[in-house]
Design an enzyme around this catalytic site. Structure first.
Site, PDB file in Angstrom:
ATOM      1  N   TYR A  79       0.818  -1.216   0.000  1.00 33.98           N
ATOM      2  CA  TYR A  79       0.000   0.000   0.000  1.00 33.98           C
ATOM      3  C   TYR A  79       0.853   1.267   0.000  1.00 33.98           C
ATOM      4  O   TYR A  79       0.315   2.366   0.022  1.00 33.98           O
ATOM      5  CB  TYR A  79      -0.913   0.047   1.229  1.00 33.98           C
ATOM      6  CG  TYR A  79      -2.084  -0.903   1.184  1.00 33.98           C
ATOM      7  CD1 TYR A  79      -1.941  -2.196   0.711  1.00 33.98           C
ATOM      8  CD2 TYR A  79      -3.330  -0.504   1.633  1.00 33.98           C
ATOM      9  CE1 TYR A  79      -3.012  -3.064   0.682  1.00 33.98           C
ATOM     10  CE2 TYR A  79      -4.412  -1.375   1.605  1.00 33.98           C
ATOM     11  CZ  TYR A  79      -4.243  -2.645   1.130  1.00 33.98           C
ATOM     12  OH  TYR A  79      -5.308  -3.502   1.109  1.00 33.98           O
ATOM     13  N   LYS A 135       2.515 -13.815   6.381  1.00 33.35           N
ATOM     14  CA  LYS A 135       2.602 -14.904   5.410  1.00 33.35           C
ATOM     15  C   LYS A 135       4.089 -15.168   5.166  1.00 33.35           C
ATOM     16  O   LYS A 135       4.568 -15.229   4.023  1.00 33.35           O
ATOM     17  CB  LYS A 135       1.852 -14.448   4.141  1.00 33.35           C
ATOM     18  CG  LYS A 135       1.547 -15.514   3.153  1.00 33.35           C
ATOM     19  CD  LYS A 135       0.560 -16.555   3.610  1.00 33.35           C
ATOM     20  CE  LYS A 135       0.475 -17.654   2.574  1.00 33.35           C
ATOM     21  NZ  LYS A 135       0.207 -18.975   3.084  1.00 33.35           N
ATOM     22  N   ASP A 149      -5.918  -5.239   6.304  1.00 38.28           N
ATOM     23  CA  ASP A 149      -7.082  -4.772   5.566  1.00 38.28           C
ATOM     24  C   ASP A 149      -8.098  -5.916   5.427  1.00 38.28           C
ATOM     25  O   ASP A 149      -9.282  -5.777   5.758  1.00 38.28           O
ATOM     26  CB  ASP A 149      -6.629  -4.279   4.186  1.00 38.28           C
ATOM     27  CG  ASP A 149      -7.667  -3.401   3.523  1.00 38.28           C
ATOM     28  OD1 ASP A 149      -8.690  -3.130   4.145  1.00 38.28           O
ATOM     29  OD2 ASP A 149      -7.446  -2.993   2.370  1.00 38.28           O
TER      30      ASP A 149
END
Ligand code: NAP
Length: 425
Positions: free
Chosen positions: A161, A231, A312
């Site tokens: 982002y 992750k 998000d």
């Protein structure tokens, strides 16, 4: 006064919030703090004034008061200043430290930056915080929605982002491709032909301050666990590094009997580990598994800290479990500053009809009270909202899901909550 204001007045009856220690998030809250408020675009014009009324009532009922300072952005910014985000607004939020905003519309089209992102970046609100808890009476798709009581901390400034990306067909994207293929040796990784490329920066500074914020919150609010969600098994040097830096914060910056960094928590169960009584446990979990567990083992999670993209997705998914957008509150935290804002947007098709649900903005104000140490006002807001909803008096979005409920407009619903505040105090 730190700034001169061009078109807004600083309320004479209020006092500014002063900082005692910025790093420690310590503020000196006066009796009647000056609190900037942006009502917002679209349904912001409905839910903004409604929330302001309820929050004033809760503050006054618990021995405080608020000197609201109306400031403008988005549509109201253009009306008053011919600008989307006037300096007066940014300066007021900077100077007075605790503020609340309604949703702002991001105009569609090239060249428009999201005003929300601009505000977060300009004032370095680096943690987006969303408490997700069940309110009695709210319709939910889950069998046991009351098991949800989580607070998500989403890193707000980095990750994919950050906006470092190049458009297909440009000279720049081809230069980046050439660098990655030829100089960095990834010559067989990307397919030939048109390509878009983005960069995912995760820094030690950004990761550690976010995790620190989440741990401090857990300590202050008597939470048992902080879960770092990433992750890192696939994106080892970004997401994985976030996890490592986060565990370093837990391990090195706090005494073990206060904060316990769980060893090898990604792969091992912690059943055999001796966790000091009353310590906040910090563990790591993989993001994909976490999305399952949030639904299947909801009550095992407490505070979550995550890079931007995971945050998000996960915070929206958590919000859906307890009834969705109309009631989901949020806030942006910086160092010794907070900007509370509902999760939802400006819902243009519902705007100006006195029908939108103001609960999300009201509960965002509750988060602001909590940050100011006004626990009694924060509790009162929650109790009054919960009693109103469980009495079956709700706005259209909940009414359509609740058999036998009575549909109220935004203003009427807010008045009902104010009455409950008066009854409860
Ligand atoms: P949205 O404004 O959140 O609305 C989507 C739908 O969610 C609405 O049509 C409505 O559903 C429901 N909803 C949202 N808030 C509600 C409330 N308070 N009460 C009842 N129902 C509510 O999302 P969007 O349509 O994608 O975005 C619209 C604009 O808002 C965009 O310009 C976007 O950029 C902006 N936005 C701003 C923020 C922010 O300021 N932080 C956040 C997100 C989006 P029904 O139609 O089913 O009634």
């Amino acid at each position: 006064m730190k700034y001169d204001y061009e078109k807004v007045e600083v309320p004479a009856e209020g006092q500014p919030i002063e900082v005692i220690d910025e790093d420690a998030d310590e503020l000196d809250i006066p009796e009647t703090p000056i609190v900037p408020i942006i009502h917002g675009d679209g349904i912001g014009k409905d839910v903004g004034p409604a929330a302001q009324k309820v929050l004033t009532a809760a503050a006054q009922a618990t021995g405080h008061d608020i000197a609201w300072m109306r400031v403008y952005a988005g549509e109201s910014g253009r009306e008053h200043y011919d600008e989307n985000l006037p300096d007066d607004t940014v300066n007021a939020i900077d100077e007075f430290r605790v503020a609340i905003k309604g949703p702002l519309t991001t105009p569609v089209g090239a060249g428009f930056r999201s005003l929300n992102v601009a505000l977060r970046q300009t004032l370095d609100f680096y943690a987006n915080v969303r408490p997700t808890y069940y309110l009695d009476g709210v319709p939910s798709p889950m069998k046991a929605p009351e098991e949800m009581d989580m607070v998500t901390f989403r890193e707000n400034t980095e990750d994919v982002y950050a906006g470092i990306e190049w458009e297909e067909g440009t000279e720049d994207v081809e230069r980046v491709r050439e660098f990655v293929e030829e100089e960095m040796g990834f010559d067989e990784t990307m397919h030939d032909g048109p390509i878009g490329i983005g960069i995912k920066p995760i820094t030690e500074f950004g990761s550690k301050r976010l995790v620190r914020k989440a741990i401090d919150y857990a300590l202050e609010h008597d939470r048992d666990k902080v879960t770092l969600v990433h992750k890192g098994n696939i994106m080892k040097f970004t997401e994985g590094q976030f996890g490592e830096w986060g565990m370093e914060v837990a391990d090195e910056e706090y005494p073990d009997d206060e904060v316990f960094a769980a060893p090898d928590s990604l792969w091992e169960t912690q059943d055999e580990v001796d966790i000091p009584e009353d310590a906040v446990m910090v563990e790591e979990r993989l993001a994909d598994a976490m999305l399952q567990w949030m639904q299947l083992r909801t009550d095992e999670f407490d505070v979550l800290a995550m890079p931007n993209l995971n945050g998000d997705y996960l915070s929206d998914a958590a919000g859906a479990q307890i009834g969705g957008l109309g009631i989901a509150p949020g806030a942006n935290f910086g160092d010794a500053r907070v900007l509370a804002e509902p999760v939802h947007g400006s819902a243009p098709k519902r705007a100006g009809q006195d029908m939108a649900n103001p609960t999300a903005m009201i509960l965002s104000g509750r988060l602001m009270f909590d940050y100011m140490g006004w626990d009694d006002a924060a509790d009162l807001v929650r109790d009054a909202v919960e009693e109103t909803i469980s009495s079956g008096k709700v706005t259209y979005d909940l009414e359509r899901q609740l058999e036998g409920a009575e549909k109220l407009g935004t203003t009427e619903y807010a008045e009902e909550i104010v009455t409950k505040i008066e009854d409860l105090s």
